[in-house]
Design a protein around this motif. Structure first.
Motif, PDB file in Angstrom:
ATOM      1  N   SER A 194       5.036  -1.223  -0.301  1.00 12.89           N
ATOM      2  CA  SER A 194       3.685  -0.253   0.276  1.00 12.89           C
ATOM      3  C   SER A 194       2.669  -0.929   0.145  1.00 12.89           C
ATOM      4  CB  SER A 194       3.827   0.854  -0.562  1.00 12.89           C
ATOM      5  OG  SER A 194       3.130   1.739  -0.317  1.00 12.89           O
ATOM      6  N   ALA A 195       1.375  -0.613   0.851  1.00 12.61           N
ATOM      7  CA  ALA A 195       0.106  -1.287   1.082  1.00 12.61           C
ATOM      8  C   ALA A 195      -0.854  -0.073   0.786  1.00 12.61           C
ATOM      9  CB  ALA A 195       0.189  -1.802   2.071  1.00 12.61           C
ATOM     10  N   VAL A 196      -1.759  -0.494   0.031  1.00  9.98           N
ATOM     11  CA  VAL A 196      -3.123   0.406  -0.097  1.00  9.98           C
ATOM     12  C   VAL A 196      -4.086  -0.442   0.749  1.00  9.98           C
ATOM     13  CG1 VAL A 196      -4.789   1.619  -1.666  1.00  9.98           C
ATOM     14  CG2 VAL A 196      -2.335   1.370  -2.362  1.00  9.98           C
ATOM     15  N   ILE A 197      -4.689   0.175   1.601  1.00  8.99           N
ATOM     16  CA  ILE A 197      -5.887  -0.501   2.450  1.00  8.99           C
ATOM     17  C   ILE A 197      -7.137   0.454   2.870  1.00  8.99           C
ATOM     18  CG2 ILE A 197      -4.205  -1.779   3.742  1.00  8.99           C
ATOM     19  CD1 ILE A 197      -4.309  -0.174   6.189  1.00  8.99           C
ATOM     20  N   SER A 198      -8.084  -0.172   3.033  1.00 13.78           N
ATOM     21  CA  SER A 198      -9.312   0.571   3.262  1.00 13.78           C
ATOM     22  C   SER A 198     -10.033  -0.156   4.515  1.00 13.78           C
ATOM     23  CB  SER A 198     -10.427   0.614   2.002  1.00 13.78           C
ATOM     24  OG  SER A 198      -9.859   1.156   1.011  1.00 13.78           O
ATOM     25  N   GLY A 199     -10.921   0.619   5.154  1.00 11.50           N
ATOM     26  CA  GLY A 199     -11.819  -0.053   6.109  1.00 11.50           C
ATOM     27  C   GLY A 199     -11.518   0.273   7.565  1.00 11.50           C
ATOM     28  N   GLU A 200     -11.894  -0.465   8.260  1.00 12.39           N
ATOM     29  CA  GLU A 200     -11.777  -0.100   9.721  1.00 12.39           C
ATOM     30  C   GLU A 200     -10.718  -1.387  10.317  1.00 12.39           C
ATOM     31  OE1 GLU A 200     -14.223   2.836  10.006  1.00 12.39           O
ATOM     32  OE2 GLU A 200     -13.297   1.849  11.950  1.00 12.39           O
ATOM     33  N   LEU A 201      -9.895  -0.961  11.450  1.00  5.68           N
ATOM     34  CA  LEU A 201      -8.935  -1.980  11.823  1.00  5.68           C
ATOM     35  C   LEU A 201      -9.487  -2.975  12.534  1.00  5.68           C
ATOM     36  CD1 LEU A 201      -5.947  -2.528  12.235  1.00  5.68           C
ATOM     37  CD2 LEU A 201      -5.840  -1.172  14.158  1.00  5.68           C
ATOM     38  N   GLU A 205      -4.998   6.804  12.764  1.00  2.00           N
ATOM     39  CA  GLU A 205      -4.984   6.946  14.447  1.00  2.00           C
ATOM     40  C   GLU A 205      -5.395   5.411  14.808  1.00  2.00           C
ATOM     41  OE1 GLU A 205      -4.429  10.606  14.905  1.00  2.00           O
ATOM     42  OE2 GLU A 205      -4.580   9.151  16.498  1.00  2.00           O
ATOM     43  N   GLN A 206      -6.095   4.680  14.140  1.00  4.10           N
ATOM     44  CA  GLN A 206      -6.274   3.300  14.606  1.00  4.10           C
ATOM     45  C   GLN A 206      -4.905   2.469  14.562  1.00  4.10           C
ATOM     46  OE1 GLN A 206      -9.705   2.252  11.941  1.00  4.10           O
ATOM     47  NE2 GLN A 206     -11.283   2.966  13.395  1.00  4.10           N
ATOM     48  N   ILE A 207      -4.346   2.671  13.391  1.00  2.00           N
ATOM     49  CA  ILE A 207      -2.986   1.975  12.970  1.00  2.00           C
ATOM     50  C   ILE A 207      -2.124   2.537  14.125  1.00  2.00           C
ATOM     51  CG2 ILE A 207      -0.938   1.420  11.544  1.00  2.00           C
ATOM     52  CD1 ILE A 207      -3.160   1.812   9.312  1.00  2.00           C
ATOM     53  N   ALA A 208      -2.234   3.920  14.636  1.00  6.08           N
ATOM     54  CA  ALA A 208      -0.931   4.317  15.485  1.00  6.08           C
ATOM     55  C   ALA A 208      -1.354   3.538  17.003  1.00  6.08           C
ATOM     56  CB  ALA A 208      -1.374   5.864  15.841  1.00  6.08           C
ATOM     57  N   GLU A 209      -2.780   3.501  17.125  1.00  4.82           N
ATOM     58  CA  GLU A 209      -2.935   2.622  18.438  1.00  4.82           C
ATOM     59  C   GLU A 209      -2.453   1.313  18.398  1.00  4.82           C
ATOM     60  OE1 GLU A 209      -7.156   5.212  19.085  1.00  4.82           O
ATOM     61  OE2 GLU A 209      -7.182   3.323  19.169  1.00  4.82           O
ATOM     62  N   TYR A 210      -2.743   0.878  17.247  1.00  9.42           N
ATOM     63  CA  TYR A 210      -2.478  -0.559  17.018  1.00  9.42           C
ATOM     64  C   TYR A 210      -0.850  -0.823  17.311  1.00  9.42           C
ATOM     65  CZ  TYR A 210      -0.279  -4.223  14.333  1.00  9.42           C
ATOM     66  OH  TYR A 210       0.421  -5.267  13.747  1.00  9.42           O
ATOM     67  N   LEU A 211      -0.132   0.144  16.572  1.00 14.65           N
ATOM     68  CA  LEU A 211       1.215  -0.037  16.980  1.00 14.65           C
ATOM     69  C   LEU A 211       1.657   0.262  18.587  1.00 14.65           C
ATOM     70  CD1 LEU A 211       2.677   1.982  13.954  1.00 14.65           C
ATOM     71  CD2 LEU A 211       2.763  -0.600  14.123  1.00 14.65           C
ATOM     72  N   ALA A 212       0.914   1.244  19.161  1.00 14.25           N
ATOM     73  CA  ALA A 212       1.413   1.440  20.475  1.00 14.25           C
ATOM     74  C   ALA A 212       0.985   0.199  21.288  1.00 14.25           C
ATOM     75  CB  ALA A 212       0.625   2.744  21.097  1.00 14.25           C
ATOM     76  N   SER A 213       0.049  -0.837  20.921  1.00 15.02           N
ATOM     77  CA  SER A 213      -0.415  -1.693  21.595  1.00 15.02           C
ATOM     78  C   SER A 213       0.558  -2.925  21.457  1.00 15.02           C
ATOM     79  CB  SER A 213      -1.591  -2.030  21.331  1.00 15.02           C
ATOM     80  OG  SER A 213      -1.505  -2.730  20.256  1.00 15.02           O
ATOM     81  N   LEU A 214       1.597  -2.868  20.763  1.00 13.84           N
ATOM     82  CA  LEU A 214       2.433  -3.958  20.450  1.00 13.84           C
ATOM     83  C   LEU A 214       3.337  -4.061  21.793  1.00 13.84           C
ATOM     84  CD1 LEU A 214       3.282  -3.625  16.743  1.00 13.84           C
ATOM     85  CD2 LEU A 214       1.769  -5.254  17.522  1.00 13.84           C
ATOM     86  N   LYS A 215       3.524  -5.539  21.958  1.00 14.47           N
ATOM     87  CA  LYS A 215       4.483  -5.774  23.177  1.00 14.47           C
ATOM     88  C   LYS A 215       5.803  -5.483  22.822  1.00 14.47           C
ATOM     89  CE  LYS A 215       5.178  -7.391  27.224  1.00 14.47           C
ATOM     90  NZ  LYS A 215       6.582  -7.379  27.402  1.00 14.47           N
ATOM     91  N   VAL A 216       6.532  -4.635  23.234  1.00 13.34           N
ATOM     92  CA  VAL A 216       7.911  -4.366  23.030  1.00 13.34           C
ATOM     93  C   VAL A 216       8.740  -4.791  24.075  1.00 13.34           C
ATOM     94  CG1 VAL A 216       9.826  -2.552  23.068  1.00 13.34           C
ATOM     95  CG2 VAL A 216       7.311  -1.958  22.173  1.00 13.34           C
ATOM     96  N   GLY A 217       9.849  -5.654  23.710  1.00  7.90           N
ATOM     97  CA  GLY A 217      10.579  -6.544  24.893  1.00  7.90           C
ATOM     98  C   GLY A 217      11.719  -7.333  24.511  1.00  7.90           C
ATOM     99  N   PRO A 226       7.557   1.570  18.232  1.00  8.87           N
ATOM    100  CA  PRO A 226       6.962   1.470  16.919  1.00  8.87           C
ATOM    101  C   PRO A 226       6.688   3.014  16.451  1.00  8.87           C
ATOM    102  CG  PRO A 226       6.118  -0.297  17.673  1.00  8.87           C
ATOM    103  CD  PRO A 226       6.685   0.382  18.728  1.00  8.87           C
ATOM    104  N   VAL A 227       7.188   3.307  15.268  1.00  9.92           N
ATOM    105  CA  VAL A 227       6.963   4.929  14.842  1.00  9.92           C
ATOM    106  C   VAL A 227       5.860   4.871  13.597  1.00  9.92           C
ATOM    107  CG1 VAL A 227       7.876   6.804  13.863  1.00  9.92           C
ATOM    108  CG2 VAL A 227       9.233   5.314  15.105  1.00  9.92           C
ATOM    109  N   LEU A 228       4.901   5.785  13.744  1.00  7.59           N
ATOM    110  CA  LEU A 228       3.987   6.013  12.655  1.00  7.59           C
ATOM    111  C   LEU A 228       3.942   7.410  12.573  1.00  7.59           C
ATOM    112  CD1 LEU A 228       0.385   4.533  11.851  1.00  7.59           C
ATOM    113  CD2 LEU A 228       0.625   7.090  11.815  1.00  7.59           C
ATOM    114  N   VAL A 229       4.048   7.798  11.249  1.00  6.63           N
ATOM    115  CA  VAL A 229       4.291   9.226  10.690  1.00  6.63           C
ATOM    116  C   VAL A 229       3.158   9.445   9.857  1.00  6.63           C
ATOM    117  CG1 VAL A 229       5.824  10.311   9.057  1.00  6.63           C
ATOM    118  CG2 VAL A 229       6.816   9.383  11.115  1.00  6.63           C
TER     119      VAL A 229
END
Lengths: 470, 423
Positions: free
Chosen positions: A263-270, A304-316, A362-365
């Motif tokens: 697990s990770a505890v994070i703060s700030g902006e992406l 939400e920012q992390i969700a966008e980040y995950l959606a931007s990852l190149k799947v292939g 990638p999945v974010l929940v």
């Protein structure tokens, strides 16, 4: 490709079996299949291995780091068998020399080679008292995991530094293990101390081989869930009492895998730095040190920012350099899909589109509650559960409460106030706490939360003269 | 152990044999019981061409045919009657004697005796058996196997016969042997006694001793010869009981315990205490040869073919003593005393010897036996004739057979699980 084991320094492949890739069905290769007598040979070799003195062991470990190399074939093979993106696999293999050096350095920092103890490492336990670390008698039998190409390096480096002979049963597709053993042997370790076996876990005599190795060892090192390990390694039939079982673990040390669920505890902006942090935390999705859950402290936009980040990852295709999201075992994706459906009313799901049997975006929940299925479990996929906290203290409480079982393997505190993080680190139920480092950076000499410098050795206290320890 | 330069000694015809042969051919010796038991240890039996051997044993075959006809009528059921009354005068006559089988072979219109013998096993003991006898079940202690009755005198003859194989294996007085065989079986008992007769110091394995203890005993006793078994790998894996003590187990224990190297598995300097390994059972399986080559530095090994019905039947030689010979491992020289061994094929109403390269039924006739008399008994084994008499470079004159197999695979498994191979 032929993957061969090492018996007392010699590569052997008297018999082989075929292994196919789940991800690339046209790809298959041969693996040497150790016979029962090969197992006996490994036991005999380990029992007769020469043990170098402390200083020599560390020197040779450093030399092995310089000697380690791998080919493009091994890289491609590992991608095809793991499903991991090629960049991730390359990074993992490139870590191996560094792990050798880290283990060597960790020993040097902790203990000293004191000539008066004839090359036995010793640390000052207290004024007037030295603690000698002597390798356990016998040998270590380790069963490597299927999900980490660095596992053989982790195990072999620590055993080599400790001076404990090793019989390592590698995962059948582990092509890095022979390279690890080769460079250690070339660096000057006694070949009898470094035995590498492969055998088919599905063969009828596999349990016999495991049990023989466990029974003859003084130390067993396992990876993987406790239930699976116990089923394969721990219990054997009692020849004296038919119908009864013997607990092979009863009288020996067993190094076991901790609960991963990092697990990770994070703060700030992406920002860019956090992206790199997340890349490192999540990229090795099938590894046990990947971050599975994040608690965002006073950062309401972060999920939400992390969700966008995950959606931007190149799947292939993992073999393509640009791919960031590779393949996952179909069974794991099925399990994840079922879990998402089960909790659909309690969570908000980002991503998670099933692209094939072996690939999912990638999945974010996110959710109101810390569902243990997500916040306390290890889900080997491109998956992240994200929660919100008002403070670091609250985050620590939630990390602990959502994981009531074994402590987590690692927790990362990223961008948290330094003094507060240091103060709370001791309260976190985890084997390792990393400050501003991803959970995947767990130290190779303390990977399972056990200090291998202690675990692989017996301690002896030397109390000198009349200076008693206080 | 015998040295290669002494090999010629086992090829010499003993002077006493010539005197014996004269007495037989001149009709002064017509009763097999008058033959001194030690004569069966003489190599001369294996140096005679067929043309000289058969006339020597013919009087005794005739004697046994007569006895079998009279004393075991239910078993032979009149089949020997035509030959019992002095009609057996030549080898050609002999070839006309029908085969005896245990189980029906309808393709050859042969009817077996199993049914009769299962109901009344004592039918296999001749009514005129002169002394007390012991019954050994063929195929091991599987129970319903039919017995072969042997007397003390029969035992002595067979034990002496086995000594010829000991010589071909290079064993000499003063050697020390340890064997792991099951001594409740005839093979295990005969082995023990023949080694004693041969002048060896003999150690046995107690049933409760494991492989480590056996190796330690080998070391303590200074044994240079090991008698053990090795089943085929697949069979060994399936049968926990029969895998209890065998070459595989001993090799395994040697590999796992460095302190036990140098006894069976060579030590780092290549030294090994055991000079010769007798591997018994039915044949030396490929896995046994694999163990010898891969782990035992190609240790010398050989075997002997025998069964509860007849010991010895055939034997290979010690390769160290006979380099360049054919009779190694599972290529076996026939041993014709005290049993006459044939490999036969049907030819009309007769059963005749196979030609070189052909496979036929293994058949034996016990020409010097008080107990169960086998006359052209085919127990259900086959063999291939590899070399005609006189063709083997080793110098032993008898033919060489190979590829001995039990026709019924189930029986083969039973032997390995319950028989003397179940050490």
């Amino acid at each position: 490709m032929l993957i061969q084991g090492y018996l007392a320094g010699k590569m052997h492949a008297r018999k082989t079996f075929t292994v196919k890739s789940i991800f690339y069905p046209e790809y298959s290769f041969q693996v040497s299949d150790a016979t029962m007598l090969d197992v006996s040979s490994a036991i005999g070799a380990a029992r007769s291995a020469e043990r170098l003195i402390f200083a020599e062991r560390l020197q040779r470990l450093d030399a092995a780091a310089d000697a380690f190399h791998y080919s493009a074939d091994v890289l491609e093979h590992t991608v095809k068998m793991s499903g991991l993106p090629i960049k991730v696999v390359r990074a993992l293999l490139d870590e191996i020399p560094g792990w050798f050096r880290q283990v060597s350095q960790a020993w040097q920092e902790k203990v000293k080679d004191q000539p008066e103890y004839s090359g036995t490492p010793a640390e000052i336990a207290a004024p007037g008292a030295d603690k000698l670390l002597q390798p356990v008698e016998g040998y270590c039998y380790a069963v490597g995991p299927a999900n980490d190409p660095r596992a053989s390096a982790l195990t072999a480096a620590n055993c080599a530094a400790a001076g404990v002979p090793l019989v390592f049963k590698a995962a059948r597709h582990d092509a890095a293990a022979p390279l690890v053993f080769q460079c250690l042997i070339q660096a000057g370790f006694d070949p009898s101390a470094l035995n590498l076996l492969y055998f088919d876990n599905h063969a009828a005599d596999a349990p016999q081989k495991h049990h023989k190795l466990v029974a003859a060892s003084s130390l067993t090192w396992t990876f993987g869930p406790v239930v699976d390990v116990d089923r394969a390694l721990r219990y054997t039939t009692d020849p004296e009492h038919p119908g009864s079982r013997l607990d092979l673990f009863a009288d020996r040390r067993v190094l076991r895998h901790a609960n991963a669920a990092c697990s990770a505890v994070i703060s700030g902006e992406l920002d860019g730095e956090m992206r790199r942090f997340l890349d490192a935390s999540l990229g090795f999705a099938s590894g046990c040190t990947a971050t599975r859950s994040v608690l965002a402290v006073r950062s309401p936009d972060l999920p939400e920012q992390i969700a966008e980040y995950l959606a931007s990852l190149k799947v292939g295709d993992p073999l393509q350099e640009e791919t960031q999201v590779g393949y996952i075992l179909p069974g794991n994706l099925d399990y994840l899909a079922d879990l998402l459906q089960k909790h659909a009313l309690s969570i908000k799901i980002h991503g998670g589109r099933r692209l094939s049997r072996q690939q999912m975006s990638p999945v974010l929940v996110t959710g109101e509650n810390d569902l243990p299925d997500f916040f306390g479990a290890e889900i080997p996929a491109y998956f992240l559960a994200v929660g919100q906290c008002d403070s670091l203290e609250q985050a620590v409480r939630r990390i602990n409460s959502s994981n009531p079982g074994e402590p987590r393997l690692a927790v990362s505190l990223y961008h948290q106030p330094a003094a507060q993080a240091a103060a709370l680190a001791g309260q976190i139920r985890a084997k390792t706490v990393l400050l501003n480092q991803p959970t995947t950076y767990v130290a190779p000499y303390l990977h399972e939360g056990n200090d291998y410098r202690e675990w692989l050795c017996e301690s002896k206290l030397i109390i000198k003269d009349t200076n008693q320890p206080e | 152990m015998r040295q290669p330069e002494d090999w010629q000694q086992v090829l010499a015809v003993e002077p006493a044999f010539s005197e014996l042969a004269d007495a037989i051919l001149q009709g002064r010796l017509v009763d097999y019981a008058s033959l001194p038991p030690e004569c069966f240890s003489w190599h001369a039996w294996d140096q005679l061409p067929q043309a000289r051997l058969f006339p020597l044993i013919l009087p005794f075959l005739r004697q046994q045919v007569g006895r079998a006809s009279r004393a075991m009528p239910e078993i032979y059921a009149g089949s020997l009657q035509d030959f019992a009354n002095a009609a057996l005068q030549s080898y050609e006559d002999w070839l006309s004697i029908p085969l005896l089988v245990k189980d029906d072979l309808p393709e050859y219109t042969l009817h077996g005796f199993r049914s009769a013998a299962s109901n009344a096993p004592s039918l296999l003991k001749p009514r005129d058996c002169p002394a007390g006898s012991m019954a050994f079940g063929s195929g091991g202690s599987a129970g319903s196997a039919t017995p072969t009755y042997v007397t003390l005198a029969d035992r002595e003859r067979e034990i002496q016969g086995w000594r010829r194989a000991h010589n071909y294996h290079g064993l000499t007085s003063g050697d020390t042997a340890l064997y792991t065989y099951n001594t409740t079986h005839k093979g295990g008992q005969w082995m023990q006694e023949s080694l004693l007769r041969h002048g060896l110091t003999v150690h046995l394995r107690r049933p409760e001793e494991d492989a480590v203890q056996v190796l330690e005993n080998l070391r303590r006793s200074g044994a240079n010869i090991l008698f053990t078994v090795q089943q085929p790998y697949e069979t060994m894996q399936q049968q926990v009981k029969s895998a209890g003590m065998n070459l595989h187990a001993l090799v395994m224990a040697s590999l796992e315990n460095p302190g036990l190297r140098g006894i069976l598995v060579p030590d780092r300097q290549g030294r090994r205490q055991i000079e010769f390994i007798f591997l018994g059972g039915f044949a030396i399986p490929p896995y046994g040869l694999e163990l010898l080559e891969e782990y035992l530095g190609s240790a010398s090994t050989a075997t002997l073919l025998g069964s509860s019905e007849a010991i010895p039947q055939a034997a290979s030689t010690n390769p160290r003593l006979t380099p360049g010979a054919v009779c190694h491992y599972n290529n076996l020289h026939l041993l014709q005393a005290p049993h006459y061994i044939e490999v036969l094929k049907p030819q009309g109403s007769r059963w005749v010897p196979v030609e070189k390269g052909e496979t036929g039924l293994l058949v034996y006739s016990s020409w010097a036996r008080d107990g169960t008399i086998w006359i052209r008994y085919a127990p259900g084994d086959s063999a291939k004739l590899l070399l005609n008499e006189g063709e083997c470079p080793c110098g032993i004159r008898t033919p060489v057979i190979t590829d001995v197999q039990r026709l019924d695979a189930n029986q083969r498994e039973g032997l390995l699980e319950f028989g003397c191979a179940a050490g």
